[in-house]
Design a protein around this motif. Structure first.
Motif, short mmCIF file in Angstrom:
data_model
loop_
_atom_site.label_atom_id
_atom_site.label_comp_id
_atom_site.label_asym_id
_atom_site.label_seq_id
_atom_site.Cartn_x
_atom_site.Cartn_y
_atom_site.Cartn_z
N UNK A 1 3.83 1.34 0.95
CA UNK A 1 2.72 0.76 1.73
C UNK A 1 3.09 0.53 3.19
N UNK A 2 4.36 0.23 3.45
CA UNK A 2 4.84 -0.12 4.79
C UNK A 2 4.04 -1.25 5.42
N UNK A 3 3.54 -2.15 4.57
CA UNK A 3 2.93 -3.35 5.13
C UNK A 3 3.36 -4.58 4.35
N UNK B 1 2.54 4.68 10.14
CA UNK B 1 1.31 4.25 9.47
C UNK B 1 0.66 3.15 10.28
N UNK C 1 4.62 -10.09 14.28
CA UNK C 1 5.79 -9.42 13.70
C UNK C 1 5.78 -7.93 14.05
N UNK D 1 -0.96 3.97 2.00
CA UNK D 1 0.50 3.99 1.82
C UNK D 1 1.04 5.37 2.17
N UNK D 2 2.33 5.44 2.44
CA UNK D 2 2.94 6.69 2.86
C UNK D 2 2.73 7.81 1.84
N UNK E 1 -1.46 1.65 -4.34
CA UNK E 1 -1.93 1.07 -3.08
C UNK E 1 -3.12 0.12 -3.21
N UNK F 1 3.79 -5.29 1.02
CA UNK F 1 3.17 -5.84 -0.18
C UNK F 1 3.48 -5.04 -1.45
N UNK G 1 8.81 -4.29 7.22
CA UNK G 1 8.25 -5.15 8.25
C UNK G 1 9.31 -5.63 9.25
#
Lengths: 684, 247
Positions: free
Chosen positions: B58-60, A321, A430, A281-282, A109, B62, B84
Motif C-alpha cells: 500500500x505504501x501508506x 504512489x 510526515x 497499492x503497488x 488494498x 496500513x 512512511x
C-alpha cells in the motif's frame, strides 16, 4: 488512503429536459471498433424492483449439503469481495481455494479505505431507507448503473453491518453502547458506519479472520504469494464452454501451477495503476481481469475512472504512489492559487490576499470549495495547466494548489482544527516535511477508484460461463461515479450476501465433467503463460519495466485523465500502440523464472496495462458525452459542467476482445430505469 | 544526498546471504525510504545487476507488507512503517544498514523478503469470532460500552507487520497475539471463545518457534501502530484464567 467521503451536494438537481445530441457527432471511435450484438438478458427477474432479489434467491437452485464438498471453487483476490466470499462459501461446505499476490490475505488494498461503509439501517430515524440509498447511488452514478443491481446492494447493506458487528469489528459507538453513524458530504442522512479513519482495515480483518477460521476448518486452502496469470476456459464433451480453473505462478519458487475447479471467481480489484501513479497499492493490477477478457469476458465501461481531488502532490520523478487525504478537509480549507504566475514559487504566506485566486469560490459561488470531486479536480488541473500551480516543479510543471486552513484556524482556533483533522495533518507533515498548521497544504487530484470492470449479469457472472466477478473488478453498481462509503458496501455485499446465492444456482448443475492437465485448454493456457514469462526474460533490451509503466501512466493521465478530447484520445491510442511495440522488443527483465523475481511480476502486469490502456481510450473516445467521472471536453454546458446525452449513451459499453491486433467489438446493454427518473445535475 | 547502503542479499531460502555495499547519489530528502530503494533498483537494473527484492504494497502505512531492519531498528528511526519513513530522517553521507526482519519464525525468502505465514497460522487457531454469514443477530441487539469499543479498536489497529517480533531479543510474537486477544476479549461477542482462543493461539505461537516474553518492551517501542505493552498482560491473564478453567 482510500477515502469514503461522498460527493458533496448530491441532492441538487435540475429537472431540465435531457439534451439531445446530433447523431453525426457520436461516431468518434467508429474506426476503432466493430459493432456487436446488444446485450439483452441480464438475468434480473422482472417485477417490482423491491421483489427482484427475493425472487432470484428463491428461484436459485439448491445444492445438497452433502454434495457441496464435491464442488470446488477458485477465488482470486482476498480483499473484501474475495475474503468474504471465500469465508462464506467455506462455511457452506464447498471446497475453496483462495489466491492472493500479497504475503497474507490480510493485506489486500481494501485495507486502506478510510471513511466508512454505508447501510440503510436508519438508526438515526432521519428518513433513510433502502429505496433512498438505492436512489442516492443511482443518481450519484450519474444514471449509468443497472438499477436492479443497485437496489439489491442497498437491500443487503443492512445485513453487512449485522455480520461485521457479530464478527467483532470495532465500529465507533455512542456512550449508550449503540453504533454511531455519520453523514458524509452532502448526503442528508447519517448512514455511514465507521471505525475511526480505518474502516476498511477493520472490515478486512473481520473478513480475513472469518477466512482463516475456514482454513482451520479445512474448507478453504489459501495460496499467498501466488499470482493468477491465466484463466482456463474449457469445452466439455458436449461442447459446453466453462471457466474451469486458473494458471498461477508461485511467486517464491516461480513454479507455474495448474489449479482446476468447477467455478472461478475473480475478486481481483481495480486497475487504477494503469495510470502508474494512483492511490492504489503497488501491486494492484488488471492481469486476472484482463486475461479473462482475452478469453471472452467482456470489459464494461473501462473509461470510468474516479479521480479524487485531495491527494498529496507529486514531489519528484521518483514518486511511486500517491496518498489520499480525506475529502472532509474541504469543509474548512480554502483552495487557492496565486493570481500571477511569478508568485508561484513564493512562500504562500507572503502572497497578500488580493493576489490570491480562490478559484472555486469565484467560479461556483454557491458551493465554493465543496463542489463535487470531478469539478474540483478539473478546476485544479486548469489552474496548473495555466501555469499557476504551486509546489515543486516536476518535469517543468508545478502541479499543486493550496488548501489553506489559516482562516479556519483563526475562526475556530488551532485546537479545534487539530481535533477535527489532526491525523490528516500529521500524515501530510510526515510525507511532505511541511507543517500544515503554519504553511498551506498543497493538494492535487489523483486516480483513486475505477467504476469500470468486467461485465457481469445480475448473478455476477461474466460472459464466460462459470466465471464470476465481484467487488471493484466488476462494473455493475457504481455507474459512472462511485459515492463515498459505497466501495466497502459493494465488496462485502457481493462476497457475503450475493455471490453465495447466485453461484449456488450455477453449481447445482455440477460437479462438471472432470478435466485434467492434459486437456487442450489447460495445455494452451499453461503454454501461453510459460511462453510469456520466457519472452520477458529473453528480450534483454535496454529499458526497465518501471520506465514503460511510468510512460504509459503519463499518456493515460494526460489524455485519458480528468478531461478527455477526441484529438487527445486518438493521439493516446497511437502513443500506446507504439509504446507496447517497443516494450515487447526492448524491455529489460533480469533474474530467473524459477525464483522470486519482482521485475518479472511487474513485466506481466505492465504488458496487460498497455492493452487495457488502449481499450480505455477507445471507450472514452466512443462515449462523446460527459457523465460522472468521465468528462469529454466536447460535451459540457456553457458553464463548463458535465453534459450527459441520455438519448445516445444511456447504455453500458461492454467490449469483447477482438483478437491480437484486431479491433474490439462493442456490445451495448441499454440502461432502463423503472424505479427512478433520470435527471441532470447542476452545482451553480 | 549521497548514501552508502549496506544491504543483505540472499538468493533464496536455501542459500547463505551476505551484506553488499552500494553507493547511491542524488537521493532527495522528499523520497520515502522505499522510493530510495526503487531508485537503487533502477540503477542496478541498468547495470545488469538483479534488483534487490523487498516487500511493500500500500505504501501508506496500513497493509503491513513492508518491514526492514534499518540500522538495527525495526522500521528505522521513526515510529512508523518503513514505507512512511522519509529520507529527510537521514543525513547526507550516512551509511545505512538494511536487513530483513530477524526471527527464526520468519525465514528469509530472498534478499529482504521474509515469510510471515506463522502469523496467519496463529490467527487460524482462534483469532476470530465464530459466526457464519447470515446467522448474525441485528447489530443493535449487541451493546458495547464505549470505552470497551474504543479499547478494542485501539488494539485492533495492529497491521501484522512483524516489527514486534523483529525487535524482540527473544523473537516473541506476544504483542501481536496480545493485540488480537485483547481486541476480541474486550467485546461481548468475543466471550464465548475467550478461553479456547488464548490457549490455542499460544500453543500455535510456541509451535512456530517464536520465543517467550520477558517484558523487555522493545516490541511496543518498535510498533508503528503503538500497540501498548499491557496487551501482553491481558494475554497472560486470559491464559491463566483459561488454564484455571481446565483448558
Amino acid at each position: 488512503m482510500t477515502d469514503s467521503h461522498s460527493e458533496f451536494s448530491s441532492d441538487v438537481d435540475s429537472h431540465a429536459d435531457a439534451p439531445t445530441i446530433d447523431p453525426d457527432l457520436i461516431d468518434d471511435a467508429v474506426d476503432y471498433f466493430i459493432p456487436g450484438e446488444p446485450l439483452v438478458d441480464t438475468k434480473a427477474p422482472s417485477g417490482p424492483i423491491a421483489d427482484r432479489w427475493s425472487t432470484r434467491k428463491f428461484e436459485a437452485k439448491l445444492v445438497n449439503p452433502a454434495n457441496r464438498r464435491k464442488l470446488s471453487i477458485i477465488i482470486v483476490g482476498t480483499g473484501l469481495a474475495g475474503a468474504s466470499a471465500a469465508a462464506t462459501l467455506g462455511e457452506a461446505g464447498y471446497n475453496v481455494k483462495s489466491f492472493c499476490y500479497q504475503d497474507s490475505p490480510r493485506r489486500a488494498h481494501s485495507i486502506a479505505a478510510q471513511g466508512g461503509i454505508n447501510a440503510a439501517k436508519n438508526y438515526k430515524e432521519d428518513g433513510d431507507s433502502v429505496h433512498r440509498l438505492f436512489y442516492d447511488t443511482v443518481k450519484g452514478g450519474d444514471y449509468r448503473s443497472r438499477e436492479s443491481n443497485v437496489y439489491r446492494l442497498a437491500e443487503v447493506s443492512t445485513n453487512i453491518i449485522d455480520q461485521c458487528v457479530a464478527q467483532g469489528v470495532p465500529f465507533a459507538r455512542e456512550y449508550g453502547g449503540l453504533l454511531d453513524n455519520r453523514s458524509f458530504g452532502g448526503v442528508q442522512v447519517s448512514r455511514t458506519f465507521y471505525a475511526r479513519g480505518q474502516t476498511g482495515q477493520q472490515l478486512l480483518i473481520g473478513a480475513y479472520q472469518a477466512l482463516e477460521r475456514q482454513v482451520a476448518a479445512g474448507t478453504v486452502t489459501t495460496y499467498a504469494r501466488h499470482e493468477m496469470l491465466e484463466v482456463i476456459v474449457a469445452d466439455d464433451s458436449s461442447g459446453q464452454r466453462r471457466a474451469r480453473g486458473i494458471i498461477a505462478r508461485d511467486m517464491v519458487t516461480g513454479e507455474v501451477q495448474t489449479h482446476l475447479a468447477d467455478v472461478v471467481v475473480l475478486a481481483s480489484g481495480g486497475y487504477g495503476n494503469v495510470f502508474y501513479l494512483s492511490t492504489n497499492a503497488m501491486g494492484c493490477n488488471v492481469t486476472a481481469a484482463w486475461r479473462a477478457h482475452r478469453k471472452g469476458a467482456y470489459m464494461a465501461n473501462p473509461c470510468y475512472t474516479q479521480i479524487h481531488p485531495t491527494c498529496i502532490p507529486v514531489s519528484g520523478s521518483h514518486q511511486s504512489k500517491l496518498t489520499l487525504m480525506s475529502e472532509s478537509l474541504r469543509n474548512d480549507g480554502r483552495i487557492w492559487v496565486p493570481k500571477r504566475k511569478e508568485d508561484c514559487a513564493k512562500d504562500p504566506r507572503e502572497i497578500p490576499e488580493e493576489d490570491r485566486d480562490y478559484y472555486l469560490e469565484r467560479i461556483y459561488p454557491s458551493f465554493g470549495n465543496l463542489v463535487p470531486r470531478d469539478i474540483a479536480s478539473r478546476a485544479a488541473k486548469y489552474q496548473c495547466d495555466d501555469g499557476r500551480g504551486v509546489g515543486p516543479e516536476v518535469d517543468g510543471v508545478r502541479r499543486g494548489v493550496y488548501l489553506d486552513f489559516a482562516d479556519a484556524i483563526a475562526r475556530l482556533g488551532r485546537d479545534a482544527v487539530e481535533a477535527k483533522y489532526g491525523n490528516l495533518f500529521d500524515m501530510y507533515a510526515r510525507i511532505t516535511g511541511e507543517d500544515p498548521y503554519e504553511v498551506p497544504m498543497r493538494i492535487y487530484p489523483a486516480v483513486h477508484y475505477v467504476m469500470g470492470g468486467l461485465w457481469v449479469d445480475y448473478d455476477l457472472q461474466s460472459t464466460i460461463p462459470g466465471l464470476f466477478v465481484t467487488g471493484e473488478a466488476n462494473f455493475s453498481d457504481h455507474g459512472a461515479n462511485r459515492l463515498g462509503a459505497s466501495a466497502l458496501m459493494q465488496g462485502l455485499a457481493d462476497g457475503y450476501f450475493v455471490l453465495p446465492h447466485t453461484i449456488r444456482d450455477y453449481l447445482a448443475d455440477g460437479p462438471f465433467e472432470k478435466i485434467d492437465e492434459s486437456h487442450p485448454a489447460v495445455v494452451e493456457a499453461r503454454t501461453s503463460v510459460e511462453e510469456r514469462i520466457n519472452h520477458f526474460l529473453t528480450v534483454n533490451g535496454t529499458r526497465s519495466v518501471d520506465s514503460y509503466h511510468r510512460e504509459l501512466g503519463n499518456i493515460m493521465w494526460e489524455y485519458c485523465g480528468m478531461e478527455r478530447t477526441e484529438d487527445g484520445l486518438k493521439k493516446a491510442i497511437d502513443l500506446i500502440r507504439t509504446l507496447k511495440d517497443d516494450f515487447y522488443r526492448n524491455v529489460k527483465v533480469l533474474g530467473t523464472a524459477d525464483s522470486l523475481n519482482q521485475s518479472l511480476e511487474k513485466a506481466g502486469r505492465v504488458a496487460d496495462f498497455l492493452e487495457l490502456g488502449e481499450l480505455m481510450c477507445i471507450d472514452a473516445l466512443n462515449r462523446r458525452e460527459s457523465c460522472g467521472g468521465h468528462f469529454r471536453a466536447e460535451s459540457q454546458t456553457e458553464d463548463g459542467e458535465a453534459l450527459r446525452h441520455d438519448d445516445a449513451f444511456a447504455y453500458v459499453a461492454a467490449w469483447e476482445w477482438g483478437g491480437e491486433g484486431e479491433k474490439p467489438i462493442l456490445h451495448k446493454e441499454d440502461l432502463v430505469y423503472t424505479a427512478i427518473e433520470m435527471k441532470q445535475r447542476s452545482y451553480k | 544526498m549521497k548514501l552508502t547502503l549496506k544491504i543483505w542479499r540472499q538468493p533464496n531460502a536455501a542459500s547463505t546471504g551476505a551484506m553488499h555495499t552500494y553507493e547511491l547519489d542524488g537521493v532527495s530528502p522528499d523520497m520515502s525510504f522505499l522510493e530510495m530503494l526503487d531508485v537503487l533498483n533502477e540503477d542496478l537494473n541498468a547495470k545488469g545487476e538483479e534488483p534487490i527484492a523487498f516487500d511493500s504494497d500500500c505504501r501508506e502505512g496500513i497493509c503491513g507488507m513492508c518491514g526492514l531492519m534499518i540500522n538495527g531498528q525495526a522500521h528505522g528511526p521513526e515510529v512508523t512503517t518503513t514505507c512512511q519513513l522519509h529520507m529527510r530522517s537521514f543525513e547526507d553521507g550516512d551509511e545505512i544498514v538494511i536487513e530483513p526482519w530477524r526471527a527464526d519464525a520468519f525465514p528469509v525468502l530472498k534478499d529482504l523478503c521474509v515469510d510471515r505465514g506463522a502469523f496467519d497460522r496463529i490467527i487460524q487457531q482462534g483469532g476470530y469470532i465464530s459466526v457464519n454469514t447470515g446467522s448474525a443477530p441485528e447489530a443493535h441487539s449487541i451493546q458495547v460500552p464505549k470505552d470497551a469499543a474504543d479499547r478494542a479498536f485501539d488494539v485492533a489497529t495492529c497491521i501484522g507487520c512483524g516489527a514486534c517480533v523483529a525487535a524482540c531479543p527473544n523473537g516473541s510474537a506476544s504483542l501481536f497475539m496480545g493485540a488480537k486477544i485483547t481486541h476480541l476479549g474486550e467485546l461481548p461477542q468475543g466471550q464465548a471463545e475467550r478461553d479456547s482462543r488464548v490457549v490455542n493461539m499460544v500453543g500455535q505461537h510456541d509451535h512456530e518457534g517464536f520465543g517467550g516474553c520477558t517484558n523487555i518492551g522493545e516490541c511496543t517501542a518498535a510498533c508503528p501502530k503503538e500497540i501498548p505493552l499491557d496487551v501482553i498482560s491481558q494475554l497472560n491473564r486470559d491464559l491463566r484464567t483459561a488454564l484455571r478453567h481446565g483448558h
